[in-house]
Scaffold this motif. Sequence first.
Motif, PDB file in Angstrom:
ATOM      1  N   CYS A   4      74.409  48.670  86.979  1.00 58.03           N
ATOM      2  CA  CYS A   4      73.419  49.673  87.350  1.00 58.03           C
ATOM      3  C   CYS A   4      72.110  49.269  86.679  1.00 58.03           C
ATOM      4  N   LEU A   5      71.102  48.952  87.472  1.00 58.20           N
ATOM      5  CA  LEU A   5      69.852  48.434  86.923  1.00 58.20           C
ATOM      6  C   LEU A   5      68.988  49.507  86.272  1.00 58.20           C
ATOM      7  N   GLU A   6      69.121  50.750  86.709  1.00 58.62           N
ATOM      8  CA  GLU A   6      68.281  51.820  86.179  1.00 58.62           C
ATOM      9  C   GLU A   6      68.720  52.283  84.794  1.00 58.62           C
ATOM     10  N   ILE A   7      70.014  52.190  84.532  1.00 63.89           N
ATOM     11  CA  ILE A   7      70.548  52.563  83.221  1.00 63.89           C
ATOM     12  C   ILE A   7      71.491  51.453  82.769  1.00 63.89           C
ATOM     13  N   ALA A   8      71.769  51.406  81.503  1.00 62.66           N
ATOM     14  CA  ALA A   8      72.565  50.299  80.946  1.00 62.66           C
ATOM     15  C   ALA A   8      74.055  50.505  81.199  1.00 62.66           C
ATOM     16  N   VAL A   9      74.496  50.180  82.419  1.00 66.42           N
ATOM     17  CA  VAL A   9      75.907  50.311  82.770  1.00 66.42           C
ATOM     18  C   VAL A   9      76.346  49.046  83.500  1.00 66.42           C
ATOM     19  N   LEU A  39      65.322  62.071  82.007  1.00 67.98           N
ATOM     20  CA  LEU A  39      65.472  60.660  82.361  1.00 67.98           C
ATOM     21  C   LEU A  39      64.817  60.325  83.701  1.00 67.98           C
ATOM     22  N   GLY A  40      64.253  61.345  84.352  1.00 67.68           N
ATOM     23  CA  GLY A  40      63.613  61.126  85.646  1.00 67.68           C
ATOM     24  C   GLY A  40      64.602  61.027  86.791  1.00 67.68           C
ATOM     25  N   LEU A  41      65.796  61.607  86.611  1.00 61.90           N
ATOM     26  CA  LEU A  41      66.831  61.556  87.638  1.00 61.90           C
ATOM     27  C   LEU A  41      67.014  62.920  88.288  1.00 61.90           C
TER      28      LEU A  41
END
Length: 58
Positions: A4-9, A39-41
């Motif tokens: 997942c590029l938006e969060i570190a997963v 988090l802007g989600l």
Amino acid sequence: MAECLEIAVVTQGKSLDETMKNLHEAVELHLQGEDLAELGLAPNPTLLVTMEFDLAHA
């Protein structure tokens, strides 16, 4: 492997279905207890998946 590029997963699985299931679970666990707005989600974020295939092994 799935990332997942938006969060570190980052996760993986033996099949595409297992990888997607693991990614969904990993994102849920990563965001558990977080303020998504901070988090802007969106309240119920959607996963958008892009895949790369090595055509030599297709």
